[in-house]
Design a protein around this motif. Sequence first.
Motif, short mmCIF file in Angstrom:
data_model
loop_
_atom_site.label_atom_id
_atom_site.label_comp_id
_atom_site.label_asym_id
_atom_site.label_seq_id
_atom_site.Cartn_x
_atom_site.Cartn_y
_atom_site.Cartn_z
N GLU A 198 34.98 35.54 26.93
CA GLU A 198 33.78 36.36 27.08
C GLU A 198 33.23 36.29 28.51
O GLU A 198 33.25 35.23 29.14
CB GLU A 198 32.69 35.88 26.11
CG GLU A 198 33.11 35.92 24.64
CD GLU A 198 32.08 35.30 23.71
OE1 GLU A 198 31.03 34.79 24.21
OE2 GLU A 198 32.31 35.29 22.48
N HIS A 199 32.73 37.41 28.99
CA HIS A 199 32.08 37.46 30.30
C HIS A 199 30.62 37.06 30.16
O HIS A 199 29.90 37.61 29.32
CB HIS A 199 32.16 38.89 30.87
CG HIS A 199 31.57 39.02 32.23
ND1 HIS A 199 30.83 40.11 32.63
CD2 HIS A 199 31.59 38.18 33.31
CE1 HIS A 199 30.43 39.94 33.88
NE2 HIS A 199 30.89 38.77 34.31
N GLY A 252 27.73 37.66 31.86
CA GLY A 252 27.14 38.50 32.90
C GLY A 252 25.76 38.06 33.32
O GLY A 252 25.44 38.01 34.52
N SER A 288 25.98 34.76 35.23
CA SER A 288 26.56 35.02 36.57
C SER A 288 25.50 35.60 37.50
O SER A 288 25.39 35.19 38.67
CB SER A 288 27.73 36.00 36.45
OG SER A 288 28.75 35.49 35.63
N GLN A 304 31.61 35.46 39.19
CA GLN A 304 31.64 36.00 37.84
C GLN A 304 32.19 34.91 36.90
O GLN A 304 33.31 34.43 37.09
CB GLN A 304 32.50 37.26 37.78
CG GLN A 304 31.90 38.43 38.54
CD GLN A 304 30.48 38.74 38.06
OE1 GLN A 304 30.24 38.97 36.88
NE2 GLN A 304 29.53 38.73 38.99
N TRP A 364 33.32 33.56 33.24
CA TRP A 364 33.80 33.87 31.91
C TRP A 364 33.90 32.56 31.14
O TRP A 364 33.95 31.48 31.74
CB TRP A 364 35.17 34.54 31.97
CG TRP A 364 35.14 35.94 32.53
CD1 TRP A 364 34.81 36.31 33.82
CD2 TRP A 364 35.43 37.16 31.83
NE1 TRP A 364 34.89 37.67 33.96
CE2 TRP A 364 35.27 38.22 32.76
CE3 TRP A 364 35.83 37.47 30.53
CZ2 TRP A 364 35.49 39.56 32.41
CZ3 TRP A 364 36.06 38.78 30.18
CH2 TRP A 364 35.88 39.82 31.12
N LEU A 391 41.95 40.26 34.76
CA LEU A 391 41.22 39.26 35.55
C LEU A 391 42.12 38.60 36.58
O LEU A 391 43.25 38.19 36.26
CB LEU A 391 40.64 38.16 34.64
CG LEU A 391 39.49 38.52 33.71
CD1 LEU A 391 38.99 37.25 33.02
CD2 LEU A 391 38.36 39.19 34.46
N THR A 420 36.24 34.79 40.32
CA THR A 420 36.18 34.77 38.86
C THR A 420 36.52 33.37 38.38
O THR A 420 37.61 32.86 38.66
CB THR A 420 37.15 35.79 38.24
OG1 THR A 420 36.79 37.10 38.65
CG2 THR A 420 37.14 35.71 36.72
N VAL A 478 36.65 30.74 35.05
CA VAL A 478 36.68 30.66 33.59
C VAL A 478 36.33 29.23 33.18
O VAL A 478 36.99 28.27 33.58
CB VAL A 478 38.06 31.05 33.04
CG1 VAL A 478 38.11 30.85 31.52
CG2 VAL A 478 38.37 32.50 33.38
#
Length: 341
Positions: free
Chosen positions: A20-21, A23, A26, A33, A35, A194, A321, A323
């Motif tokens: 899941e992002h 948002g 972030s 970003q 996740w 991604l 990005t 995670v």
Amino acid sequence: MVDLNTLPRRHYTTGPTPLEHLGDLSMKLGGPQIWIKRDDQLGLTQGGNKTRKLEFLIADALAQGADTLVTAGGVQSNHCRLTLSAARREGLDCHLVLEEDLGPDAKPVPAEAGGNPAEHTGNFLLFDLLGADSVEVHPHGSDLIARAENLAAELKGRGKNPYIIPVGGSNATGALGYVDCAQELLTQFAEVGLDVSSLVTPSGSAGMQAGLIAGLHREGSQIPVLGINVSRTQEVQEHKIVGLVDEVASFLELPPVPRDRSVGLGDYFGTGYGLPTPGMVEAVRLFAETEGILLDPVYTGKAAAGLIDLIRQGRFEANDTVVFIHSGGVPGLYARAGAFA
């Protein structure tokens, strides 16, 4: 190279866990970003990362004809909860050897600082509800594995066939669960498009991190796996990670994994394993308030505190990005509710 599909395995989760992002989080932190990999939604009672490990460990136990599991951990051990849950699923006996959180010279933790972790709440309550065949609580610093081995010998003398699972399920067999997860992640990254700069994960018994490192290496991926230690200094933890990465790589007949792939930052565990820190409290509140996601105070809370601090230090670019691996453990949150009062 060993094919994971040829190894004995049980299955306790249907399909991949969500990616899941985050948002709002972030944006709140000004990038990168972020996740989150929701391994808190794995199968067995209340989920968590140990479920992936247990799929291989329980299969190995059954292949050896075991009728009893013996394992060890803290009084609020997520690993013990999930091992016991798997035992109930498989019709096995399960005995738990537990350690108090505090050392003999430590002062008791007052309620406002996290409460007594041995109270009948959180994971300790679930040990009772799941019907553990025995639960022993030993002083902090006890040799739990030695006691587990003695207990297994006693059980064998009573005609049982016990199988000992190490603390956290973190041996080469258990780490295979996260070798498999590395492949699952890469598939999800490709599906979403991604370009991942880093994985950030709690690092405790190191099975999850070591499995991810070996698994990404196996797939030819250079994505770094940044561990945030929950109980040890960087030097001590990285030695532990490297040792387990090497074991897994050897088992899978992989080329050697470069030493610099094993990173465990030791700046965020505070005064000890399971003890609250201001950064952990802030991180748990921030994830809850921005994304409606609960973290646990022992693993993901401290790892998230590390991630937030690294972002504030400028470790990541705004367009990176990252995670974050949610390793579960939320039942432990309720045993330390006083930390958030």
